[in-house]
Motif scaffolding. Structure first.
Motif, PDB file in Angstrom:
ATOM      1  N   VAL A  14      55.818  60.555  25.576  1.00 49.00           N
ATOM      2  CA  VAL A  14      55.646  61.112  26.939  1.00 49.00           C
ATOM      3  C   VAL A  14      56.634  62.455  26.999  1.00 49.00           C
ATOM      4  CG1 VAL A  14      55.836  60.763  29.264  1.00 49.00           C
ATOM      5  CG2 VAL A  14      54.906  58.955  27.722  1.00 49.00           C
ATOM      6  N   GLY A  15      56.220  63.520  26.464  1.00 50.13           N
ATOM      7  CA  GLY A  15      56.879  64.511  26.479  1.00 50.13           C
ATOM      8  C   GLY A  15      55.923  65.808  27.180  1.00 50.13           C
ATOM      9  N   PRO A  16      56.306  66.910  27.067  1.00 49.41           N
ATOM     10  CA  PRO A  16      55.568  68.130  27.824  1.00 49.41           C
ATOM     11  C   PRO A  16      54.091  68.008  27.665  1.00 49.41           C
ATOM     12  CG  PRO A  16      57.567  68.900  26.824  1.00 49.41           C
ATOM     13  CD  PRO A  16      57.398  67.732  26.270  1.00 49.41           C
ATOM     14  N   ASP A  17      53.579  67.923  26.487  1.00 50.63           N
ATOM     15  CA  ASP A  17      52.270  67.762  26.152  1.00 50.63           C
ATOM     16  C   ASP A  17      51.418  66.640  26.923  1.00 50.63           C
ATOM     17  OD1 ASP A  17      52.318  69.759  24.533  1.00 50.63           O
ATOM     18  OD2 ASP A  17      52.057  68.708  22.627  1.00 50.63           O
ATOM     19  N   ILE A  18      52.078  65.677  26.964  1.00 51.85           N
ATOM     20  CA  ILE A  18      51.261  64.281  27.737  1.00 51.85           C
ATOM     21  C   ILE A  18      51.394  64.811  29.030  1.00 51.85           C
ATOM     22  CG2 ILE A  18      51.561  61.836  28.254  1.00 51.85           C
ATOM     23  CD1 ILE A  18      50.364  62.302  25.527  1.00 51.85           C
ATOM     24  N   VAL A  19      52.439  65.116  29.469  1.00 52.01           N
ATOM     25  CA  VAL A  19      52.570  65.606  31.065  1.00 52.01           C
ATOM     26  C   VAL A  19      51.463  66.516  31.229  1.00 52.01           C
ATOM     27  CG1 VAL A  19      54.040  66.886  32.752  1.00 52.01           C
ATOM     28  CG2 VAL A  19      55.165  65.033  31.305  1.00 52.01           C
ATOM     29  N   GLU A  20      51.436  67.562  30.520  1.00 51.96           N
ATOM     30  CA  GLU A  20      50.382  68.557  30.772  1.00 51.96           C
ATOM     31  C   GLU A  20      48.853  67.934  30.787  1.00 51.96           C
ATOM     32  OE1 GLU A  20      48.396  72.659  28.855  1.00 51.96           O
ATOM     33  OE2 GLU A  20      50.332  72.049  28.010  1.00 51.96           O
ATOM     34  N   TYR A  21      48.725  67.068  29.846  1.00 51.03           N
ATOM     35  CA  TYR A  21      47.189  66.216  29.485  1.00 51.03           C
ATOM     36  C   TYR A  21      47.218  65.404  31.180  1.00 51.03           C
ATOM     37  CZ  TYR A  21      43.744  62.824  28.143  1.00 51.03           C
ATOM     38  OH  TYR A  21      42.942  62.025  27.910  1.00 51.03           O
ATOM     39  N   LEU A  22      48.155  64.666  31.515  1.00 54.15           N
ATOM     40  CA  LEU A  22      47.849  64.030  32.849  1.00 54.15           C
ATOM     41  C   LEU A  22      47.878  64.817  34.066  1.00 54.15           C
ATOM     42  CD1 LEU A  22      50.685  61.472  32.267  1.00 54.15           C
ATOM     43  CD2 LEU A  22      48.388  61.003  32.193  1.00 54.15           C
ATOM     44  N   ASN A  83      47.461  64.272  19.665  1.00 49.49           N
ATOM     45  CA  ASN A  83      48.613  64.658  18.875  1.00 49.49           C
ATOM     46  C   ASN A  83      49.944  63.962  19.321  1.00 49.49           C
ATOM     47  OD1 ASN A  83      46.799  66.606  17.517  1.00 49.49           O
ATOM     48  ND2 ASN A  83      47.638  68.288  18.749  1.00 49.49           N
ATOM     49  N   ASN A  84      49.914  63.110  20.323  1.00 49.74           N
ATOM     50  CA  ASN A  84      50.949  62.770  20.910  1.00 49.74           C
ATOM     51  C   ASN A  84      50.882  61.049  21.010  1.00 49.74           C
ATOM     52  OD1 ASN A  84      53.240  64.686  21.427  1.00 49.74           O
ATOM     53  ND2 ASN A  84      51.312  65.629  21.947  1.00 49.74           N
ATOM     54  N   SER A  85      49.950  60.518  20.680  1.00 51.06           N
ATOM     55  CA  SER A  85      49.652  59.044  20.781  1.00 51.06           C
ATOM     56  C   SER A  85      48.714  58.732  19.641  1.00 51.06           C
ATOM     57  CB  SER A  85      48.980  58.811  22.078  1.00 51.06           C
ATOM     58  OG  SER A  85      47.955  59.102  22.099  1.00 51.06           O
TER      59      SER A  85
END
Length: 108
Positions: A14-22, A83-85
């Motif tokens: 849960v970093g910037p990429d996941i936040v952007e995805y959500l 790329n993050n999970s």
């Protein structure tokens, strides 16, 4: 027939990429009448073990589910998640309210 996009995600960073995805996914669902019906709540385990976080998105039909998944808007943000999970994602047809457990026997 109602269709579902189902994911079991593990090892989510849960970093910037996941936040952007959500922050972006809801806009990709809207044109296909997709909406979350299960999204990451902690389950009450009553039998067995489960690893990961369950997400279920409901669509009115197969064309909508497939249209969303294949859409340029979703494909543009998909790597933010993948790329993050780790995990499994699938599209699955639901059953209607008249379905009975023994109906699966007719398909065998």
């Amino acid at each position: 027939m109602t269709h579902y996009a189902i994911a079991n995600l593990q090892n989510v960073n849960v970093g910037p990429d996941i936040v952007e995805y959500l922050e972006s996914i809801d806009a990709t669902l809207a044109p296909y009448d997709g909406h979350f019906i299960v999204h990451g709540h902690q389950p009450e385990y009553v039998e067995g073990e489960w690893a990961g976080t369950l997400i279920v998105i409901e669509f009115p039909d197969q064309a909508s589910a497939r249209g969303w998944y294949d859409s340029p808007a979703y494909q543009a943000i998909r790597p933010l998640r993948t790329n993050n999970s780790d995990g499994v994602t699938m599209l699955l047809e639901g059953v209607d309210r008249t379905h009975r457990a023994t109906d699966v026997l007719a398909r065998s």
